[in-house]
Design a protein around this motif. Structure first.
Motif, PDB file in Angstrom:
ATOM      1  N   THR A 249       4.582 -30.423 -29.100  1.00  0.00           N
ATOM      2  CA  THR A 249       5.214 -31.802 -29.664  1.00  0.00           C
ATOM      3  C   THR A 249       6.912 -31.546 -29.798  1.00  0.00           C
ATOM      4  N   THR A 250       7.160 -30.522 -29.392  1.00  0.00           N
ATOM      5  CA  THR A 250       8.739 -30.274 -29.825  1.00  0.00           C
ATOM      6  C   THR A 250       9.765 -31.462 -29.323  1.00  0.00           C
ATOM      7  N   ARG A 251       9.422 -31.492 -28.094  1.00  0.00           N
ATOM      8  CA  ARG A 251      10.501 -32.736 -27.290  1.00  0.00           C
ATOM      9  C   ARG A 251       9.886 -33.972 -27.042  1.00  0.00           C
ATOM     10  N   PHE A 252       8.785 -34.202 -27.937  1.00  0.00           N
ATOM     11  CA  PHE A 252       8.095 -35.554 -27.486  1.00  0.00           C
ATOM     12  C   PHE A 252       7.988 -36.410 -28.748  1.00  0.00           C
ATOM     13  N   SER A 253       8.241 -37.664 -28.569  1.00  0.00           N
ATOM     14  CA  SER A 253       8.310 -38.744 -29.592  1.00  0.00           C
ATOM     15  C   SER A 253       6.695 -38.926 -29.867  1.00  0.00           C
ATOM     16  N   VAL A 254       6.485 -39.384 -31.218  1.00  0.00           N
ATOM     17  CA  VAL A 254       5.480 -39.543 -31.544  1.00  0.00           C
ATOM     18  C   VAL A 254       4.349 -40.378 -30.564  1.00  0.00           C
ATOM     19  N   GLU A 255       5.151 -41.531 -29.851  1.00  0.00           N
ATOM     20  CA  GLU A 255       4.603 -42.365 -28.810  1.00  0.00           C
ATOM     21  C   GLU A 255       4.022 -41.680 -27.826  1.00  0.00           C
ATOM     22  N   GLU A 256       4.754 -40.610 -27.271  1.00  0.00           N
ATOM     23  CA  GLU A 256       4.547 -39.980 -26.155  1.00  0.00           C
ATOM     24  C   GLU A 256       3.472 -38.837 -26.550  1.00  0.00           C
ATOM     25  N   ILE A 257       3.398 -38.293 -27.664  1.00  0.00           N
ATOM     26  CA  ILE A 257       2.434 -37.489 -28.311  1.00  0.00           C
ATOM     27  C   ILE A 257       1.097 -38.237 -28.229  1.00  0.00           C
ATOM     28  N   ALA A 258       1.000 -39.398 -28.877  1.00  0.00           N
ATOM     29  CA  ALA A 258      -0.196 -40.224 -28.804  1.00  0.00           C
ATOM     30  C   ALA A 258      -0.941 -40.561 -27.469  1.00  0.00           C
ATOM     31  N   THR A 259       0.265 -40.885 -26.537  1.00  0.00           N
ATOM     32  CA  THR A 259      -0.424 -41.322 -25.085  1.00  0.00           C
ATOM     33  C   THR A 259      -0.908 -40.143 -24.418  1.00  0.00           C
ATOM     34  N   ARG A 260      -0.170 -39.013 -24.533  1.00  0.00           N
ATOM     35  CA  ARG A 260      -0.434 -37.856 -23.926  1.00  0.00           C
ATOM     36  C   ARG A 260      -1.970 -37.387 -24.144  1.00  0.00           C
ATOM     37  N   ILE A 261      -2.257 -37.468 -25.422  1.00  0.00           N
ATOM     38  CA  ILE A 261      -3.490 -37.029 -26.091  1.00  0.00           C
ATOM     39  C   ILE A 261      -4.673 -37.626 -25.506  1.00  0.00           C
ATOM     40  N   ILE A 262      -4.349 -39.202 -25.433  1.00  0.00           N
ATOM     41  CA  ILE A 262      -5.334 -40.412 -25.006  1.00  0.00           C
ATOM     42  C   ILE A 262      -5.694 -39.754 -23.634  1.00  0.00           C
ATOM     43  N   ALA A 263      -4.547 -39.823 -22.768  1.00  0.00           N
ATOM     44  CA  ALA A 263      -4.696 -39.127 -21.128  1.00  0.00           C
ATOM     45  C   ALA A 263      -5.721 -37.864 -21.070  1.00  0.00           C
TER      46      ALA A 263
END
Length: 272
Positions: A249-263
């Motif tokens: 999660t170091t370089r990702f925003s919370v939006e990016e973290i969430a969408t990557r998890i979904i994917a």
């Protein structure tokens, strides 16, 4: 370089902000001074906005950037008179869509965010309550109802990600912090074992973890570089051993973290 930016809307301004921020993110070397002006829904308010923008343009000697989502053509026309580089998001996209669909848009303010039976409002609220009730491993008896359970060291981004998944997508997300005590046996904590198929790991750069923890407990063992390094390494080793998917999660925003998890986890969004 510095530019002033205004996000203007007759509603919340969220759409104008999201669209504008996505475009501005492509220009790393520009410093943007952002200001959001929501609920500009009368000609009088629009005229006040024009005065603000014109003053900014005169003060800076360069026109501000404006991203707007205003449905009413009269109000939108007033805002367009400001001394600015204007991006009218609705005007840009509604025209071609109207032509393609052979239909006139309803020009309804706040249509996307209106609370009604069609946008699953209750599912969104239920998911947020679930995330709050099952935060930080405080309760584990409802894990059978979870869509996903995030695990990782303390302060690696589990809570904000769960709340974002709930609020944005209606996903029921719980989270469980892996502590030093949990790692003594080097296996998944007992409450997690029956739900292994729902687990998803979050990890983080140890130095970033030090900075985050130091804001909460400065000069503590909890925030020490040695402790952070040890916890991250142990949890990453456990995730690898258990073959649990994870992201850093170091370089990702919370939006990016969430969408990557979904994917990566293949979770179905309840809200679309």
């Amino acid at each position: 370089m510095r530019r002033d930016v205004f996000f203007i809307s007759d509603g919340t301004g969220i759409t104008a902000e999201s669209f504008g921020q996505s475009l501005l993110a492509q220009f790393d070397h520009v410093e943007f001074a952002r200001q959001t002006l929501p609920y500009i829904d009368t000609p009088e308010k629009a005229s006040e906005v024009v005065a603000i923008i014109d003053q900014c343009a005169a003060r800076q000697g360069i026109p501000p950037l404006v991203f707007s989502t205003i449905i009413d053509e009269t109000i939108a026309g007033i805002v367009c008179q400001a001394s600015a580089r204007h991006q009218d998001i609705f005007a840009t996209f509604l025209g071609p869509l109207e032509e393609e669909l052979h239909l006139h848009p309803t020009h309804s303010i706040g249509k996307k965010r209106k609370i009604d039976a069609n946008n699953h409002y209750s599912e969104r609220i239920d998911a947020v309550h679930f995330a709050l009730d099952n935060d930080d491993g405080a309760r584990t008896r409802h894990y059978d109802k979870a869509d996903i359970i995030l695990i990782g060291v303390s302060r690696c981004g589990k809570t904000p990600t769960c709340l974002y998944l709930a609020l944005q997508f209606g996903i029921r997300a719980a989270n469980y912090p892996i502590t030093e005590e949990d790692m003594e046996d080097f296996r998944l904590p007992a409450p997690l074992q029956p739900h292994r198929h729902k687990l998803f790991g979050l990890t983080i750069d140890p130095q970033r973890l030090v900075a985050i923890r130091s804001e909460r407990r400065p000069n503590s063992r909890y925030a020490s570089p040695r402790q952070c390094q040890m916890e991250v390494a142990e949890v990453e080793r456990l995730l690898a051993k258990e073959r649990i998917s994870c992201i850093n999660t170091t370089r990702f925003s919370v939006e990016e973290i969430a969408t990557r998890i979904i994917a990566e986890a293949g979770i179905a969004r309840r809200l679309k």
